[in-house]
Enzyme design. Structure first.
Site, PDB file in Angstrom:
ATOM      1  N   CYS A   1       0.692  -1.317  -0.014  1.00 14.24           N
ATOM      2  CA  CYS A   1       0.174  -0.025  -0.021  1.00 14.24           C
ATOM      3  C   CYS A   1       0.821   1.376   0.082  1.00 14.24           C
ATOM      4  CB  CYS A   1      -0.934   0.060   1.297  1.00 14.24           C
ATOM      5  SG  CYS A   1      -1.618  -1.377   1.438  1.00 14.24           S
TER       6      CYS A   1
ATOM      7  N   ARG B   1       5.018  -0.062  -6.184  1.00  9.69           N
ATOM      8  CA  ARG B   1       4.882  -0.855  -5.001  1.00  9.69           C
ATOM      9  C   ARG B   1       4.077  -2.047  -4.931  1.00  9.69           C
ATOM     10  NH1 ARG B   1       6.500   2.214   0.078  1.00  9.69           N
ATOM     11  NH2 ARG B   1       5.086   0.944   1.055  1.00  9.69           N
TER      12      ARG B   1
ATOM     13  N   TRP C   1      -2.974  -2.592  -1.381  1.00  9.72           N
ATOM     14  CA  TRP C   1      -2.689  -4.078  -1.643  1.00  9.72           C
ATOM     15  C   TRP C   1      -3.552  -4.716  -0.736  1.00  9.72           C
ATOM     16  CZ3 TRP C   1      -0.399  -8.178   0.593  1.00  9.72           C
ATOM     17  CH2 TRP C   1       0.047  -9.296  -0.250  1.00  9.72           C
TER      18      TRP C   1
ATOM     19  N   ASN D   1      -1.534   1.702   5.931  1.00  5.21           N
ATOM     20  CA  ASN D   1      -0.690   0.453   5.743  1.00  5.21           C
ATOM     21  C   ASN D   1      -0.147  -0.203   6.653  1.00  5.21           C
ATOM     22  OD1 ASN D   1      -0.281   1.972   3.190  1.00  5.21           O
ATOM     23  ND2 ASN D   1       1.534   2.396   3.537  1.00  5.21           N
ATOM     24  N   GLY D   2      -0.421  -1.619   6.627  1.00  2.00           N
ATOM     25  CA  GLY D   2      -0.168  -2.280   7.725  1.00  2.00           C
ATOM     26  C   GLY D   2      -1.289  -3.449   8.083  1.00  2.00           C
TER      27      GLY D   2
ATOM     28  N   GLU E   1      17.066 -17.979  -8.855  1.00  2.00           N
ATOM     29  CA  GLU E   1      16.768 -16.744  -9.185  1.00  2.00           C
ATOM     30  C   GLU E   1      16.236 -16.412 -10.604  1.00  2.00           C
ATOM     31  OE1 GLU E   1      15.988 -14.017  -7.681  1.00  2.00           O
ATOM     32  OE2 GLU E   1      16.519 -12.410  -8.929  1.00  2.00           O
TER      33      GLU E   1
ATOM     34  N   LYS F   1      12.567 -14.924 -11.242  1.00  2.00           N
ATOM     35  CA  LYS F   1      12.292 -14.045 -12.234  1.00  2.00           C
ATOM     36  C   LYS F   1      11.143 -14.482 -13.264  1.00  2.00           C
ATOM     37  CE  LYS F   1      13.422 -11.468 -10.553  1.00  2.00           C
ATOM     38  NZ  LYS F   1      14.324 -11.295  -9.534  1.00  2.00           N
TER      39      LYS F   1
ATOM     40  N   GLU G   1       7.515 -14.962 -11.706  1.00  2.00           N
ATOM     41  CA  GLU G   1       6.711 -13.636 -11.061  1.00  2.00           C
ATOM     42  C   GLU G   1       6.165 -12.335 -12.113  1.00  2.00           C
ATOM     43  OE1 GLU G   1       9.010 -11.403  -8.195  1.00  2.00           O
ATOM     44  OE2 GLU G   1      10.689 -11.437  -9.374  1.00  2.00           O
TER      45      GLU G   1
ATOM     46  N   LYS H   1       6.162  -4.493  -4.377  1.00  2.00           N
ATOM     47  CA  LYS H   1       7.596  -4.259  -4.282  1.00  2.00           C
ATOM     48  C   LYS H   1       8.270  -4.307  -2.842  1.00  2.00           C
ATOM     49  CE  LYS H   1      11.458  -2.914  -5.936  1.00  2.00           C
ATOM     50  NZ  LYS H   1      12.274  -4.349  -6.778  1.00  2.00           N
TER      51      LYS H   1
HETATM   52  O1  M6R Z   1      13.190  -5.423  -0.359  1.00  2.00           O
HETATM   53  P1  M6R Z   1      13.637  -6.753  -0.083  1.00  2.00           P
HETATM   54  O2  M6R Z   1      14.823  -7.191  -0.762  1.00  2.00           O
HETATM   55  O3  M6R Z   1      13.886  -7.191   1.519  1.00  2.00           O
HETATM   56  O4  M6R Z   1      12.459  -7.850  -0.855  1.00  2.00           O
HETATM   57  C1  M6R Z   1      12.495  -9.278  -0.650  1.00  2.00           C
HETATM   58  C2  M6R Z   1      11.723  -9.844  -1.652  1.00  2.00           C
HETATM   59  O5  M6R Z   1      10.279  -9.376  -1.349  1.00  2.00           O
HETATM   60  C3  M6R Z   1      11.757  -9.428  -3.016  1.00  2.00           C
HETATM   61  O6  M6R Z   1      13.437  -9.804  -3.335  1.00  2.00           O
HETATM   62  C4  M6R Z   1      11.045 -10.122  -4.051  1.00  2.00           C
HETATM   63  O7  M6R Z   1      11.040 -11.872  -4.178  1.00  2.00           O
HETATM   64  C5  M6R Z   1      11.099  -9.537  -5.679  1.00  2.00           C
HETATM   65  N1  M6R Z   1       9.787  -9.381  -6.121  1.00  2.00           N
HETATM   66  C6  M6R Z   1      11.836 -10.587  -6.385  1.00  2.00           C
HETATM   67  O8  M6R Z   1      12.005 -10.057  -7.661  1.00  2.00           O
END
Ligand code: M6R
Length: 610
Positions: A2, A27, A74, A100-101, A483, A487, A490, A605
């Site tokens: 959010c 976000r 969100w 938010n939260g 990874e 990618k 997602e 995000k």
């Molecule tokens: O901001 P952060 O690095 O703590 O975020 C961790 C994950 O939420 C983040 O890496 C997420 O997996 C991404 N969408 C990956 O692309």
């Protein structure tokens, strides 16, 4: 997740709030809403879906005013529709609140308020808070006191902004566990969940800490604790330029961020590599230097892509520093009562610096007496401020939800930490110099791989309709396989799994047939021969092989259906190169499937709730 923006000033309010919301789009959200105050009443417009839907509704039902708050939601409690979108209002339509939260005890608060005659309109946890404020206000508490009293009853996390139609010159903001920043302007002031929402208007900001409340007026901002003690906040100058949060001619932020990697990797190393001595310098680590040098064990904790970087860190530290390393998902670490002993150092990795699980893991580690180092990208983020010491990535804002440039910078930082510690222990000056030289050459090598875009696009064209993908790698390239698969899944919504290549025989091999593309990371290193055997096993079952291989490796060309050649480097640095083609492959496949790569469905995000 959010997003929050609030504004008090003389500019036309709706454009300021809408532009702010658009800066927060990255976000991740599923509905948006806005409230302005004018003529002693609140004007509320909210809508499910994109901000453009809200804009269309505002064109039909224009509103104005001098103060207002706006939100991108969100969904956590209640489906993402326009009713559940924020802002939420009380029975008397006097208050409007964005949040938010998660309010964990909203059920009990709601039941109590219903018994007192309040009528609820939504399925959200947030609505309970606005009715609670109304309840206190009804009992003759001033606005600020009513907000304070309500917050004192709340269990859970919040970043809120709330307005009251009786006091059109005030926005009250408060924070517990969800980031909030206030922006200081000239005759205008702001509140936001993220500086990018207000950077068009001011670069002077103060970050709220947990249990702080800001009373924002046009001519000043007063910060207090929730228990009403005054707080002197530092006003900080935000460093990043607006251009860094714009697409700069690219179709998507994700592609822009992939293409930025030669310079972001360079920025991660800037001033930190000392060529002559073959060492790394880590300025921000002074606070923990002794703990770091005497560490007998490292625990690295993170989520998602940052967790994959952590796994690479484990391989690096164990190989060169010869100290045991454990890597754990922050969500597990925080609830598992992990064993932390004397001389243990915890490293937390987070691009956003706001991930709720990582933050909680960091606090748990501190509670248990560990020295905690942070590797973060967002300057001034909660994690960056909470750790004992740390290093920033300096990668600039990462807007695409899929993390790309942050990953390569995280791995670069872990390589620097490894070099730093190994040279303090038993790494020779010659080996140190070799690593420094290889690190310095990385940006140019990444640039070369980025030049393979057309080839990668052609491979994407062949496989973009596949339903499944397997990614396999060994050693340092095993986390890269994870990874690469993350990618792809997602942003393209294709089911993809990453495995250590040898594990294939223990299950995933059952999936292989002529419809299964298998991406092998098969660079020339200590496990090369083994991975070639794994390629043969896939070929024998008619799987399609896409190999990431080292330039000059003719052999692999005879075995794989497609080979993407990348330059040679030190084994520990390979992930920084091998991930690049996988980022591009995921990007092009997602584009060909018409997916929204920058804001994939359901994703946020920065994941600021558990
Ligand atoms: O901001 P952060 O690095 O703590 O975020 C961790 C994950 O939420 C983040 O890496 C997420 O997996 C991404 N969408 C990956 O692309």
């Amino acid at each position: 997740m959010c997003g929050i923006i609030g504004y008090l000033g003389k500019k036309p309010i709706v454009p300021v709030l809408l532009e702010g919301l658009k800066r927060l789009e990255y976000r991740g959200y599923d509905s948006a809403g806005i409230v302005t105050l004018s003529n002693g009443k609140i004007n509320l417009v909210k809508q499910a879906g994109k901000i453009s839907n809200l804009e269309s509704l505002l064109a039909e039902r224009p509103i104005n005013g001098v103060a207002g708050i706006a939100h991108t939601r969100w969904a956590t409690h209640g489906v993402p529709n326009s009713t559940n979108a924020h802002p939420h209002t009380d029975c008397g339509n006097k208050f409007a609140l964005i949040h938010n939260g998660i309010i964990e005890n909203f059920g009990a608060i709601k039941t109590d308020l219903i018994s007192k005659g309040h009528e609820f309109k939504t399925q959200t946890d947030t609505e309970a808070l606005v009715h609670l404020i109304e309840e206190f206000y009804k009992h003759h508490m001033p606005f600020e006191e009513a907000v304070r009293a309500a917050l004192l009853q709340v269990e859970g996390t919040y970043g809120i902004a709330v307005v009251c139609s009786d006091e059109p010159d005030v926005i009250i903001a408060a924070r517990k566990g969800s980031p909030l920043v206030v922006g200081h302007g000239d005759g205008e002031n702001f509140v936001a969940s993220d500086v990018s929402a207000i950077i068009d208007h001011t670069k002077q900001v103060s970050y709220l800490d947990d249990d702080e409340m800001a009373v924002v007026r046009r001519n000043g901002i007063e910060v207090k604790t929730i228990s009403n003690l005054p707080v002197q906040k530092q006003v900080e100058q935000v460093a990043f330029e607006l251009g860094r949060i714009e697409k700069g001619g690219y179709d998507h932020f994700m592609l822009k961020e992939i293409m930025e990697q030669p310079s972001t990797i360079k920025d991660a190393m800037r001033g930190r590599l000392i060529k002559d001595e073959g060492i790394a310098r880590l300025g921000g680590m002074h606070e923990v230097m002794e703990a770091l040098l005497n560490a007998k064990r490292f625990l690295i904790t993170a989520c998602g892509t940052s967790w994959h970087a952590a796994l690479i860190g484990e391989y690096m530290l164990e190989e060169f520093v010869r100290v045991p390393v454990e890597v754990e998902y922050a969500s597990e670490f925080r609830y598992r009562d992990p064993v932390i002993e004397e001389n243990n150092v915890v490293i937390v990795i987070s691009q956003s610096g706001e991930t709720a699980d990582t933050l909680a893991a960091l606090r748990e580690a501190k509670r248990k007496g560990a020295s905690v180092i942070g590797i973060c990208n967002v300057v001034g983020s909660t994690i960056a401020r909470d750790v004992h010491a740390g290093a920033y990535l300096h990668a600039g804002p990462e807007i695409g939800v899929a993390s790309t440039k942050a990953f390569t910078s995280q791995v670069t930082l872990l390589a620097l930490i490894t070099l730093f510690l190994a040279r303090h222990r038993n790494m020779s000056a010659a080996k140190g110099a070799e690593i420094v030289q290889e690190m310095a050459a990385l940006p140019e090598k990444v640039e070369k791989i980025l030049g393979l875009r057309e080839q990668i696009k052609k491979i994407a064209q062949l496989y973009h309709m596949s339903n499944n993908f397997l990614y396999l790698g060994r050693g340092y390239n095993f986390p890269v396989a994870l990874e690469g698969a993350l990618k792809l899944k997602e942003i393209s919504y294709i089911h993809a799994e990453g495995y250590p290549a040898a594990e294939m025989k223990h299950g995933p091999i059952a999936l292989i047939d002529e419809n299964m593309p298998v991406v092998f990371i098969a660079t020339k290193d200590s496990t090369y021969e083994k991975i070639v055997s794994n390629i043969e096993e896939v070929r024998a079952r008619r799987g399609k092989v896409i190999a990431i291989a080292t330039e000059g490796d003719e052999e692999i060309g005879k075995r794989a259906d497609h080979v993407i050649y990348i330059p040679q480097t030190q084994q520990m640095l390979q992930p920084i190169l091998t991930i690049i083609p996988l980022q591009l492959l995921a990007y092009y496949i997602a584009i060909m499937r018409n997916c929204d790569v920058d804001q994939p469905r359901n994703l946020a995000k920065s994941v600021t709730v558990e």
